[in-house]
Design a protein around this motif. Structure first.
Motif, PDB file in Angstrom:
ATOM      1  N   HIS A   8       0.775  -1.160  -0.018  1.00 10.36           N
ATOM      2  CA  HIS A   8       0.053   0.055   0.085  1.00 10.36           C
ATOM      3  C   HIS A   8       0.698   1.263   0.079  1.00 10.36           C
ATOM      4  O   HIS A   8       0.486   2.467   0.261  1.00 10.36           O
ATOM      5  CB  HIS A   8      -1.208   0.122   1.225  1.00 10.36           C
ATOM      6  CG  HIS A   8      -2.088  -1.046   1.171  1.00 10.36           C
ATOM      7  ND1 HIS A   8      -1.907  -2.394   1.288  1.00 10.36           N
ATOM      8  CD2 HIS A   8      -3.198  -0.800   0.682  1.00 10.36           C
ATOM      9  CE1 HIS A   8      -2.934  -2.998   1.204  1.00 10.36           C
ATOM     10  NE2 HIS A   8      -4.026  -2.156   0.871  1.00 10.36           N
ATOM     11  N   ASN A   9       1.980   1.032  -0.396  1.00  8.13           N
ATOM     12  CA  ASN A   9       3.072   2.216  -0.660  1.00  8.13           C
ATOM     13  C   ASN A   9       3.488   3.059   0.635  1.00  8.13           C
ATOM     14  O   ASN A   9       3.792   4.022   0.798  1.00  8.13           O
ATOM     15  CB  ASN A   9       2.530   3.202  -1.464  1.00  8.13           C
ATOM     16  CG  ASN A   9       2.112   2.847  -2.941  1.00  8.13           C
ATOM     17  OD1 ASN A   9       3.072   1.921  -3.379  1.00  8.13           O
ATOM     18  ND2 ASN A   9       1.007   3.203  -3.597  1.00  8.13           N
ATOM     19  N   VAL A  10       3.077   2.482   1.807  1.00 11.32           N
ATOM     20  CA  VAL A  10       3.657   3.039   3.110  1.00 11.32           C
ATOM     21  C   VAL A  10       4.861   2.668   3.159  1.00 11.32           C
ATOM     22  O   VAL A  10       5.547   1.532   3.132  1.00 11.32           O
ATOM     23  CB  VAL A  10       2.941   2.265   4.331  1.00 11.32           C
ATOM     24  CG1 VAL A  10       3.448   2.913   5.560  1.00 11.32           C
ATOM     25  CG2 VAL A  10       1.428   2.588   4.102  1.00 11.32           C
ATOM     26  N   ARG A  11       5.857   3.713   3.419  1.00  9.94           N
ATOM     27  CA  ARG A  11       7.255   3.516   3.627  1.00  9.94           C
ATOM     28  C   ARG A  11       7.757   3.839   4.798  1.00  9.94           C
ATOM     29  O   ARG A  11       8.922   4.009   5.131  1.00  9.94           O
ATOM     30  CB  ARG A  11       8.088   4.211   2.445  1.00  9.94           C
ATOM     31  CG  ARG A  11       7.671   3.650   1.068  1.00  9.94           C
ATOM     32  CD  ARG A  11       8.362   4.325  -0.033  1.00  9.94           C
ATOM     33  NE  ARG A  11       9.680   4.400   0.089  1.00  9.94           N
ATOM     34  CZ  ARG A  11      10.658   5.254  -0.610  1.00  9.94           C
ATOM     35  NH1 ARG A  11      10.029   6.361  -1.267  1.00  9.94           N
ATOM     36  NH2 ARG A  11      12.112   5.303  -0.419  1.00  9.94           N
ATOM     37  N   GLY A  12       6.984   4.339   5.718  1.00  4.48           N
ATOM     38  CA  GLY A  12       7.361   4.980   7.025  1.00  4.48           C
ATOM     39  C   GLY A  12       6.291   4.881   8.204  1.00  4.48           C
ATOM     40  O   GLY A  12       5.243   5.349   7.521  1.00  4.48           O
ATOM     41  N   ILE A  13       6.613   5.012   9.277  1.00  8.05           N
ATOM     42  CA  ILE A  13       5.486   5.036  10.304  1.00  8.05           C
ATOM     43  C   ILE A  13       5.840   5.933  11.523  1.00  8.05           C
ATOM     44  O   ILE A  13       6.901   6.121  11.890  1.00  8.05           O
ATOM     45  CB  ILE A  13       5.393   3.645  10.970  1.00  8.05           C
ATOM     46  CG1 ILE A  13       4.932   2.618   9.935  1.00  8.05           C
ATOM     47  CG2 ILE A  13       4.022   3.574  11.821  1.00  8.05           C
ATOM     48  CD1 ILE A  13       4.982   1.104  10.294  1.00  8.05           C
ATOM     49  N   LEU A 127       7.318  -4.693  12.713  1.00  8.75           N
ATOM     50  CA  LEU A 127       7.523  -3.591  11.768  1.00  8.75           C
ATOM     51  C   LEU A 127       8.937  -3.085  11.761  1.00  8.75           C
ATOM     52  O   LEU A 127       9.213  -1.911  11.218  1.00  8.75           O
ATOM     53  CB  LEU A 127       6.526  -2.561  12.047  1.00  8.75           C
ATOM     54  CG  LEU A 127       4.819  -2.739  11.850  1.00  8.75           C
ATOM     55  CD1 LEU A 127       4.157  -1.704  12.195  1.00  8.75           C
ATOM     56  CD2 LEU A 127       4.694  -3.349  10.768  1.00  8.75           C
ATOM     57  N   LYS A 128       9.826  -3.440  12.516  1.00  6.59           N
ATOM     58  CA  LYS A 128      11.120  -2.972  12.780  1.00  6.59           C
ATOM     59  C   LYS A 128      12.054  -2.793  11.486  1.00  6.59           C
ATOM     60  O   LYS A 128      12.924  -2.038  11.579  1.00  6.59           O
ATOM     61  CB  LYS A 128      11.977  -3.692  13.795  1.00  6.59           C
ATOM     62  CG  LYS A 128      12.417  -5.410  13.526  1.00  6.59           C
ATOM     63  CD  LYS A 128      13.191  -5.783  14.477  1.00  6.59           C
ATOM     64  CE  LYS A 128      13.485  -7.374  14.165  1.00  6.59           C
ATOM     65  NZ  LYS A 128      14.268  -8.084  15.039  1.00  6.59           N
ATOM     66  N   HIS A 129      11.691  -3.568  10.306  1.00  8.60           N
ATOM     67  CA  HIS A 129      12.375  -3.349   9.377  1.00  8.60           C
ATOM     68  C   HIS A 129      11.870  -2.119   8.353  1.00  8.60           C
ATOM     69  O   HIS A 129      12.717  -1.746   7.772  1.00  8.60           O
ATOM     70  CB  HIS A 129      12.010  -4.482   8.267  1.00  8.60           C
ATOM     71  CG  HIS A 129      10.487  -4.607   7.807  1.00  8.60           C
ATOM     72  ND1 HIS A 129       9.330  -5.024   8.519  1.00  8.60           N
ATOM     73  CD2 HIS A 129      10.065  -4.269   6.775  1.00  8.60           C
ATOM     74  CE1 HIS A 129       8.421  -4.884   8.256  1.00  8.60           C
ATOM     75  NE2 HIS A 129       8.519  -4.729   6.896  1.00  8.60           N
ATOM     76  N   MET A 130      11.006  -1.437   8.900  1.00 10.32           N
ATOM     77  CA  MET A 130      10.541   0.086   8.362  1.00 10.32           C
ATOM     78  C   MET A 130      11.131   0.910   9.105  1.00 10.32           C
ATOM     79  O   MET A 130      11.323   1.198  10.187  1.00 10.32           O
ATOM     80  CB  MET A 130       9.034  -0.061   8.417  1.00 10.32           C
ATOM     81  CG  MET A 130       8.424  -1.054   7.439  1.00 10.32           C
ATOM     82  SD  MET A 130       6.676  -0.842   7.169  1.00 10.32           S
ATOM     83  CE  MET A 130       6.761   0.514   6.116  1.00 10.32           C
ATOM     84  N   GLY A 183      12.587  11.705   5.289  1.00  8.50           N
ATOM     85  CA  GLY A 183      12.983  11.842   3.814  1.00  8.50           C
ATOM     86  C   GLY A 183      11.789  11.333   2.885  1.00  8.50           C
ATOM     87  O   GLY A 183      12.190  11.012   1.539  1.00  8.50           O
ATOM     88  N   LEU A 184      10.490  11.604   3.311  1.00  3.81           N
ATOM     89  CA  LEU A 184       9.458  10.581   2.271  1.00  3.81           C
ATOM     90  C   LEU A 184       8.306  11.822   2.052  1.00  3.81           C
ATOM     91  O   LEU A 184       8.520  12.761   2.691  1.00  3.81           O
ATOM     92  CB  LEU A 184       9.013   9.678   3.218  1.00  3.81           C
ATOM     93  CG  LEU A 184       9.819   8.428   3.724  1.00  3.81           C
ATOM     94  CD1 LEU A 184       8.946   7.433   4.646  1.00  3.81           C
ATOM     95  CD2 LEU A 184      10.206   7.670   2.517  1.00  3.81           C
ATOM     96  N   GLU A 188       3.258   8.599   2.030  1.00  3.74           N
ATOM     97  CA  GLU A 188       4.080   7.234   2.304  1.00  3.74           C
ATOM     98  C   GLU A 188       4.227   7.135   3.410  1.00  3.74           C
ATOM     99  O   GLU A 188       4.884   6.131   4.031  1.00  3.74           O
ATOM    100  CB  GLU A 188       5.545   7.613   1.581  1.00  3.74           C
ATOM    101  CG  GLU A 188       5.616   7.859   0.227  1.00  3.74           C
ATOM    102  CD  GLU A 188       6.994   7.787  -0.492  1.00  3.74           C
ATOM    103  OE1 GLU A 188       7.398   7.076  -1.432  1.00  3.74           O
ATOM    104  OE2 GLU A 188       7.601   8.830   0.087  1.00  3.74           O
ATOM    105  N   VAL A 189       3.541   7.861   4.439  1.00  3.01           N
ATOM    106  CA  VAL A 189       3.797   7.980   5.919  1.00  3.01           C
ATOM    107  C   VAL A 189       2.523   7.628   6.521  1.00  3.01           C
ATOM    108  O   VAL A 189       1.546   8.268   6.295  1.00  3.01           O
ATOM    109  CB  VAL A 189       4.528   9.000   6.354  1.00  3.01           C
ATOM    110  CG1 VAL A 189       4.727   9.053   8.002  1.00  3.01           C
ATOM    111  CG2 VAL A 189       5.828   9.387   5.836  1.00  3.01           C
TER     112      VAL A 189
END
Length: 221
Positions: A8-13, A127-130, A183-184, A188-189
């Motif tokens: 779903h194009n989420v690249r950061g939380i 989710l620690k890989h994000m 940097g997003l 994307e967040v």
């Protein structure tokens, strides 16, 4: 699980802190809190009775809020206590250092329960890989230490506390700062928290995504 979010194009939380990651119960208005702090301050060269301490503390906060240029003002609690210590010292003190220590004693005296939600522990591990950060209406003087001794601090690329900025959620500038530091792009967040008026609607208003922590527990743990 994590791949579902990436699809779903989420690249950061962005996470809220209290009542999202940390389960906290505190009685900051209780006279017992001020009694403990008042007694501790005597050993540091500051004499002020508990009732006066509470009145000065709340009064100085309201004064700062009233003089702020921001719609949702925030203070640095250690600065408030530093001022109180200076005004009530009976020997020479390092007011900056003592104000910081007093903030931590105040917090530790007010806390009745503080722990990590087990569901949030699983969520962070999954989710620690994000890239992840925290945006919190918190005081760095003690909130940072709570995250550290509860073992959560190192999960995050950075932590944004409202006390560092002079304004608090729902001010969207805190979320804009988080997006820029990641940097997003906003879309994307994903922002996850427990209060829609602080953690969901404000970030959505600048193009981010929002999700209640209970929904995140269901989806990703």
């Amino acid at each position: 699980m994590g791949r579902n979010m990436l699809n779903h194009n989420v690249r950061g939380i962005v996470f809220d802190c209290y009542n999202t990651l940390l389960d906290v119960k505190a009685k900051e208005s209780s006279m017992s809190t001020y009694e403990r702090l008042s007694n501790w301050l005597l050993y540091k060269g500051v004499r002020i009775n508990p009732e006066e301490l509470r009145n000065k503390y709340t009064g100085k906060i309201m004064d700062r809020f009233g003089r702020s240029e921001h719609e949702h003002p925030e203070i640095r609690v250690e600065e408030v206590f530093a001022e109180i210590c200076r005004e009530n010292a009976f020997w020479n003190i390092d007011e900056g250092h003592l104000g910081f220590e007093a903030a931590q004693v105040f917090r530790s005296s007010a806390i009745r329960h503080l722990d990590v939600f087990p569901q949030s522990s699983k969520l962070l591990e999954n989710l620690k890989h994000m890239p992840m950060c925290i945006v919190s209406n918190g005081q760095r003087a003690f909130s940072e230490f709570e995250l550290k001794f509860l073992g959560l601090y190192d999960y995050f690329d950075f932590v944004i506390f409202s006390s560092d900025f002079g304004y608090r959620k729902p001010d969207t500038r805190l979320f804009q700062t988080a997006v820029e530091w990641m940097g997003l792009e906003p879309w994307e967040v994903l922002s996850i928290g427990d209060q829609p008026n602080n953690d969901i609607y404000p970030p959505e208003s600048i193009g981010m995504r929002g999700m209640h922590i209970h929904e995140a527990w269901k989806r990703y743990t």
